[in-house]
Write a protein that holds these residues in place. Structure first.
Motif, PDB file in Angstrom:
ATOM      1  N   GLY A 190       0.938  -1.273  -0.147  1.00 49.96           N
ATOM      2  CA  GLY A 190      -0.070  -0.193  -0.177  1.00 49.96           C
ATOM      3  C   GLY A 190       0.687   1.149   0.074  1.00 49.96           C
ATOM      4  O   GLY A 190       0.264   2.202   0.299  1.00 49.96           O
ATOM      5  N   TRP A 248      -1.507  -3.853  -7.227  1.00 54.46           N
ATOM      6  CA  TRP A 248      -2.469  -3.126  -8.496  1.00 54.46           C
ATOM      7  C   TRP A 248      -1.488  -2.890  -9.758  1.00 54.46           C
ATOM      8  O   TRP A 248      -0.290  -2.572  -9.599  1.00 54.46           O
ATOM      9  CB  TRP A 248      -3.096  -1.863  -8.035  1.00 54.46           C
ATOM     10  CG  TRP A 248      -4.235  -2.006  -7.090  1.00 54.46           C
ATOM     11  CD1 TRP A 248      -4.262  -2.568  -5.605  1.00 54.46           C
ATOM     12  CD2 TRP A 248      -5.369  -2.006  -7.649  1.00 54.46           C
ATOM     13  NE1 TRP A 248      -5.603  -2.461  -5.353  1.00 54.46           N
ATOM     14  CE2 TRP A 248      -6.563  -2.419  -6.498  1.00 54.46           C
ATOM     15  CE3 TRP A 248      -6.295  -1.737  -8.775  1.00 54.46           C
ATOM     16  CZ2 TRP A 248      -7.712  -2.331  -6.414  1.00 54.46           C
ATOM     17  CZ3 TRP A 248      -7.496  -1.799  -8.708  1.00 54.46           C
ATOM     18  CH2 TRP A 248      -8.203  -1.923  -7.740  1.00 54.46           C
ATOM     19  N   PRO A 253      -6.722  -5.029  -9.985  1.00 55.37           N
ATOM     20  CA  PRO A 253      -5.962  -5.645  -8.888  1.00 55.37           C
ATOM     21  C   PRO A 253      -5.228  -6.800  -9.343  1.00 55.37           C
ATOM     22  O   PRO A 253      -5.457  -7.435 -10.158  1.00 55.37           O
ATOM     23  CB  PRO A 253      -7.070  -6.017  -7.912  1.00 55.37           C
ATOM     24  CG  PRO A 253      -8.351  -6.161  -8.751  1.00 55.37           C
ATOM     25  CD  PRO A 253      -8.174  -5.339  -9.824  1.00 55.37           C
ATOM     26  N   LYS A 262     -12.381  -7.620 -11.330  1.00 54.48           N
ATOM     27  CA  LYS A 262     -12.469  -6.502 -10.677  1.00 54.48           C
ATOM     28  C   LYS A 262     -11.729  -5.573 -11.461  1.00 54.48           C
ATOM     29  O   LYS A 262     -10.725  -5.635 -12.196  1.00 54.48           O
ATOM     30  CB  LYS A 262     -11.969  -6.600  -9.217  1.00 54.48           C
ATOM     31  CG  LYS A 262     -12.856  -7.240  -8.343  1.00 54.48           C
ATOM     32  CD  LYS A 262     -12.324  -7.455  -7.208  1.00 54.48           C
ATOM     33  CE  LYS A 262     -13.291  -8.080  -6.033  1.00 54.48           C
ATOM     34  NZ  LYS A 262     -12.760  -8.426  -4.743  1.00 54.48           N
ATOM     35  N   MET A 320     -10.760  -0.783 -11.890  1.00 55.41           N
ATOM     36  CA  MET A 320     -11.067   0.574 -11.281  1.00 55.41           C
ATOM     37  C   MET A 320     -10.984   1.585 -12.477  1.00 55.41           C
ATOM     38  O   MET A 320      -9.928   1.189 -13.264  1.00 55.41           O
ATOM     39  CB  MET A 320      -9.826   0.804 -10.246  1.00 55.41           C
ATOM     40  CG  MET A 320      -9.768   2.361  -9.852  1.00 55.41           C
ATOM     41  SD  MET A 320      -8.526   2.822  -8.553  1.00 55.41           S
ATOM     42  CE  MET A 320      -8.612   4.598  -8.733  1.00 55.41           C
ATOM     43  N   ARG A 357     -11.223   5.669 -14.050  1.00 55.87           N
ATOM     44  CA  ARG A 357     -11.130   7.107 -13.624  1.00 55.87           C
ATOM     45  C   ARG A 357     -11.116   7.830 -14.990  1.00 55.87           C
ATOM     46  O   ARG A 357     -10.545   7.403 -15.999  1.00 55.87           O
ATOM     47  CB  ARG A 357      -9.937   7.525 -12.917  1.00 55.87           C
ATOM     48  CG  ARG A 357     -10.316   7.199 -11.444  1.00 55.87           C
ATOM     49  CD  ARG A 357      -8.936   8.092 -10.589  1.00 55.87           C
ATOM     50  NE  ARG A 357      -9.310   7.647  -9.141  1.00 55.87           N
ATOM     51  CZ  ARG A 357      -8.484   8.214  -8.072  1.00 55.87           C
ATOM     52  NH1 ARG A 357      -7.410   9.189  -8.474  1.00 55.87           N
ATOM     53  NH2 ARG A 357      -8.701   7.960  -6.990  1.00 55.87           N
ATOM     54  N   ASP A 370      -2.560   4.384  -2.065  1.00 54.32           N
ATOM     55  CA  ASP A 370      -3.745   4.507  -1.196  1.00 54.32           C
ATOM     56  C   ASP A 370      -4.924   4.964  -1.746  1.00 54.32           C
ATOM     57  O   ASP A 370      -6.093   4.810  -0.877  1.00 54.32           O
ATOM     58  CB  ASP A 370      -3.399   5.261   0.314  1.00 54.32           C
ATOM     59  CG  ASP A 370      -2.863   6.955  -0.135  1.00 54.32           C
ATOM     60  OD1 ASP A 370      -3.045   7.238  -1.353  1.00 54.32           O
ATOM     61  OD2 ASP A 370      -2.754   7.602   0.603  1.00 54.32           O
ATOM     62  N   GLU A 371      -5.181   5.035  -2.931  1.00 52.78           N
ATOM     63  CA  GLU A 371      -6.423   5.600  -3.581  1.00 52.78           C
ATOM     64  C   GLU A 371      -7.101   4.450  -4.408  1.00 52.78           C
ATOM     65  O   GLU A 371      -7.947   4.602  -5.036  1.00 52.78           O
ATOM     66  CB  GLU A 371      -6.062   6.788  -4.376  1.00 52.78           C
ATOM     67  CG  GLU A 371      -5.688   7.891  -3.664  1.00 52.78           C
ATOM     68  CD  GLU A 371      -5.453   9.051  -4.880  1.00 52.78           C
ATOM     69  OE1 GLU A 371      -5.249  10.276  -4.234  1.00 52.78           O
ATOM     70  OE2 GLU A 371      -5.346   8.793  -5.813  1.00 52.78           O
ATOM     71  N   MET A 372      -6.287   3.196  -4.580  1.00 51.11           N
ATOM     72  CA  MET A 372      -6.841   2.037  -5.360  1.00 51.11           C
ATOM     73  C   MET A 372      -7.984   1.343  -4.649  1.00 51.11           C
ATOM     74  O   MET A 372      -7.655   0.905  -3.563  1.00 51.11           O
ATOM     75  CB  MET A 372      -5.490   1.209  -5.599  1.00 51.11           C
ATOM     76  CG  MET A 372      -4.274   1.716  -6.097  1.00 51.11           C
ATOM     77  SD  MET A 372      -4.432   2.838  -7.493  1.00 51.11           S
ATOM     78  CE  MET A 372      -5.177   1.524  -8.739  1.00 51.11           C
ATOM     79  N   ARG A 373      -9.169   1.536  -5.420  1.00 56.46           N
ATOM     80  CA  ARG A 373     -10.228   0.763  -4.893  1.00 56.46           C
ATOM     81  C   ARG A 373     -10.721   0.319  -6.265  1.00 56.46           C
ATOM     82  O   ARG A 373     -10.859   0.960  -7.027  1.00 56.46           O
ATOM     83  CB  ARG A 373     -11.127   1.772  -4.121  1.00 56.46           C
ATOM     84  CG  ARG A 373     -10.596   2.353  -2.947  1.00 56.46           C
ATOM     85  CD  ARG A 373     -10.456   1.370  -1.745  1.00 56.46           C
ATOM     86  NE  ARG A 373     -10.061   2.203  -0.442  1.00 56.46           N
ATOM     87  CZ  ARG A 373      -8.921   2.290   0.066  1.00 56.46           C
ATOM     88  NH1 ARG A 373      -7.925   2.036  -0.948  1.00 56.46           N
ATOM     89  NH2 ARG A 373      -8.581   2.787   0.915  1.00 56.46           N
ATOM     90  N   ALA A 374     -11.298  -0.852  -6.010  1.00 53.35           N
ATOM     91  CA  ALA A 374     -12.227  -1.531  -7.047  1.00 53.35           C
ATOM     92  C   ALA A 374     -13.675  -1.059  -7.084  1.00 53.35           C
ATOM     93  O   ALA A 374     -14.316  -0.995  -6.329  1.00 53.35           O
ATOM     94  CB  ALA A 374     -12.178  -3.055  -6.962  1.00 53.35           C
ATOM     95  N   ASP A 375     -13.858  -0.195  -8.486  1.00 55.18           N
ATOM     96  CA  ASP A 375     -15.290   0.247  -8.512  1.00 55.18           C
ATOM     97  C   ASP A 375     -16.093  -0.016  -9.796  1.00 55.18           C
ATOM     98  O   ASP A 375     -16.994   0.448  -9.941  1.00 55.18           O
ATOM     99  CB  ASP A 375     -15.076   2.027  -8.297  1.00 55.18           C
ATOM    100  CG  ASP A 375     -14.220   2.426  -9.496  1.00 55.18           C
ATOM    101  OD1 ASP A 375     -13.798   1.725 -10.401  1.00 55.18           O
ATOM    102  OD2 ASP A 375     -13.848   3.742  -9.461  1.00 55.18           O
TER     103      ASP A 375
END
Length: 651
Positions: free
Chosen positions: A13, A67, A84, A93, A95, A97, A109-114
């Protein structure tokens, strides 16, 4: 769409990723020693574009990276596509933008599966300009329709190390199951030879052909039914005659007479069965009675046998008594019948004895007892005889009843057989009458007007099919694809001659064969496939000119294909099999290597910023234009090793 950057994010992370920057609209060279991760760059980019099953090595990349992300540009807009680390064989999964030209890669620290792979591909396809195009396979083809997307377009943008030197396959992942057919199905669209309109017409033509076949079947069935009515009705009339529904059928009946006689047969009421309806109950009663009579008959037989044994035993007993009494009378010990004898007198000399003789008294008593037993036995004999005669009489009566019961059962079975025969006849009559009723209904529903109506429907459907067929023939996707591949061949041929590839000097044309998915060289003496041309140098060279020509064509005709081409080890044929650093190889054909890279450089320059080429290779040429194209050099510097994975990530 072109690549601006590739980023790897540590699994712990940490906020700062490992970033590789690319220059859009230019030649990008990533050079370095072997085993530094150059080949994995292509896998990462393909994974970020939506591939579900990457081929990452176990170490060190899979052990350190959490990631993967790429930053891509679409003219004035940008997208971040992140995935990921796959867990197991695959993952869906993602992400995503969106932003303008100021959009950059996110922090760790901004990596999120959306999102998921489906949404990622949908967004990429829309921004590439891929139309809402669902490919419809030809009628009768054993494969399913699918939506054309960036998944098929990406197959035209990669050449891995084992693919660029493959003489039997031209495109990325072509040897995998189903991929070759997908390329054949979609390459005409990406060339501009086919589109949603052509696919819709082909789909409509397929539906119209199915409707034509259905209409043809309905019309043929109606004609067969109409032509076969008289034959079927005549056959049914003979069946009705066989079952007695009609009689005395004259010869030479016309259809009207046949229908009249069939109506008579249909109106006949079948005969009903006479006699009791409770045959099963009657049979049950008789069977039960027969069982009881058999049991009684056996009981009487057993009783008679016992009486006979008693009779024989009594006869033997009385005979023994007579024998014993006769012996006593022979001795004449008792004297005259009824006389009393004194036990003090000798029965032989009549003299008085000194004392009573007990044996004479006992004999006297025994004689009287035997005489009494004999009298009693003789009185029982008539009683036993009478009992035996009564048992025999009753047994004869039971035997007569058994005979009568058997006759009744036999008659009942005969009656039951007649009932079954009558029921079978009724079933046959009902079957024949049902056939007649069905035939009359079918013949009544089918009129000559119905046949004409079905013929008109068939004619309309055939006209619709012909109209659609003309439109499809005008499209002629195959011919249009070949025409556009000829434009691609016009670029391939001089480039192949420029690289001095085998068979290219005397070639009239170097082109891509859609049926073979490979390069073919057309010469005066005939066509020659790449599989029949030797040397890995030639295989790599033909792969280069084919993909460069395709992407140049895509660029010039504004086709919806990503504007980048990634190549892995295009100069492998010029170095030893296990080269560590190509810059240390002295006997390589550096002139040929230079010509390959110079062609890449010139094609990019001719694209005026519209085409991006990314090359991962061992080579490091001294030419200025080559050095300017280097974006990463993974060779030791200042005593530190350089690679895709930073050294401090492995510590």
């Amino acid at each position: 769409m072109q690549l601006l950057a590739l980023a790897l994010y540590h699994r712990d992370g940490r906020p700062v990723p490992r970033v590789i920057r690319f220059r859009p609209g230019a030649l990008n060279i990533l050079t370095g020693e072997s085993e530094t991760g150059k080949s994995e760059v292509l896998d990462i980019v393909e994974y970020c574009l939506g591939r579900k099953k990457p081929n990452f090595p176990d170490e060190p990349i899979d052990q350190t990276v959490g990631w993967y992300a790429v930053l891509v540009s679409f003219d004035a807009t940008r997208m971040v596509l992140a995935r990921p680390r796959p867990v197991g064989d695959s993952t869906t999964k993602a992400m995503i933008r969106f932003g303008d030209e100021s959009l950059e890669l996110p922090r760790g620290d901004e990596m999120r599966a959306d999102a998921d792979v489906t949404a990622l591909r949908s967004q990429l396809s829309a921004r590439l300009g891929i139309e809402d195009f669902r490919f419809q396979p030809p009628t009768g083809a054993a494969r399913y329709p699918f939506d054309v997307s960036v998944a098929q377009a990406a197959l035209l943008c990669f050449q891995k190390q084992n693919e660029i030197a493959n003489q039997g396959a031209l495109f990325h992942r072509q040897t995998e199951n189903g991929i070759a057919q997908a390329i054949k199905d979609t390459l005409p669209y990406f060339l501009g030879a086919a589109g949603p309109e052509q696919a819709l017409r082909r789909h409509q033509l397929g539906e119209a052909l199915r409707e034509q076949r259905a209409a043809q079947r309905r019309f043929d069935d109606a004609v067969r039914r109409r032509d076969g009515i008289d034959t079927r009705q005549a056959a049914l009339l003979r069946l009705a005659e066989g079952e007695g529904l009609v009689q005395d059928i004259p010869l030479g009946l016309d259809p009207q007479q046949t229908r009249s006689l069939l109506g008579q047969a249909l109106s006949v009421t079948p005969l009903t069965a006479d006699g009791p309806v409770d045959l099963q109950d009657r049979r049950h009663v008789l069977t039960q009675e027969r069982r009881e009579l058999r049991e009684r008959y056996q009981q009487l037989n057993d009783a008679l046998a016992m009486v006979e044994r008693w009779h024989q035993q009594g006869h033997a007993f009385t005979g023994e008594l007579h024998l014993q009494l006769d012996r006593l009378k022979t001795l004449d010990l008792l004297g005259p019948e009824g006389e009393n004898h004194s036990a003090d007198v000798c029965p032989m000399c009549a003299r008085r004895l000194d004392g009573p003789d007990q044996s004479a008294a006992e004999i006297n008593a025994l004689t009287r007892h035997l005489a009494g037993e004999l009298t009693h036995a003789e009185t029982l004999q008539p009683v036993r005889e009478e009992h035996r005669r009564s048992l025999e009489t009753e047994r004869d009566a039971v035997a007569e009843r058994l005979r009568l019961n058997g006759a009744q059962l036999k008659e009942l079975n005969a009656s039951d057989e007649r009932m079954r025969n009558l029921q079978d006849q009724q079933l046959r009559i009902a079957y024949v009458q049902g056939r007649i009723a069905q035939e009359r209904a079918t013949a009544g529903d089918l009129s000559e007007d119905d046949v004409r109506r079905l013929r008109n429907q068939l004619t309309l459907v055939q006209e619709h099919v012909e109209a659609l067929q003309e439109l499809v023939d005008e499209d002629d996707v195959t011919a249009e694809t070949e025409r556009r591949l000829t434009d691609v061949a016009a670029l391939m041929t001089p480039w192949a001659q420029r690289l001095n590839l085998g068979q290219a000097a005397a070639a009239e044309e170097v082109r891509i064969s859609l049926s073979q998915l490979n390069v073919v060289v057309r010469r005066p003496e005939g066509r020659l496939s790449l599989t029949r041309i030797g040397s890995a140098k030639n295989w790599i060279g033909y792969h280069l000119v084919a993909h460069l020509a395709l992407h140049t064509y895509f660029l010039r005709n504004r086709r919806p294909v990503p504007r980048f081409l990634m190549l892995d080890q295009p100069t492998q044929a010029f170095f030893p099999e296990k080269v560590r650093d190509a810059t240390t190889v002295e006997d390589a054909d550096w002139a040929a290597v230079t010509s390959y890279f110079k062609l890449l450089h010139d094609v990019v320059e001719e694209g005026n910023g519209g085409l991006q080429i990314i090359v991962c290779d061992h080579a490091n040429l001294p030419e200025e234009w080559f050095q300017e194209a280097i974006v990463e050099n993974w060779r030791p510097h200042d005593g530190r090793r350089r690679a895709l994975i930073p050294v401090d990530w492995l510590e």
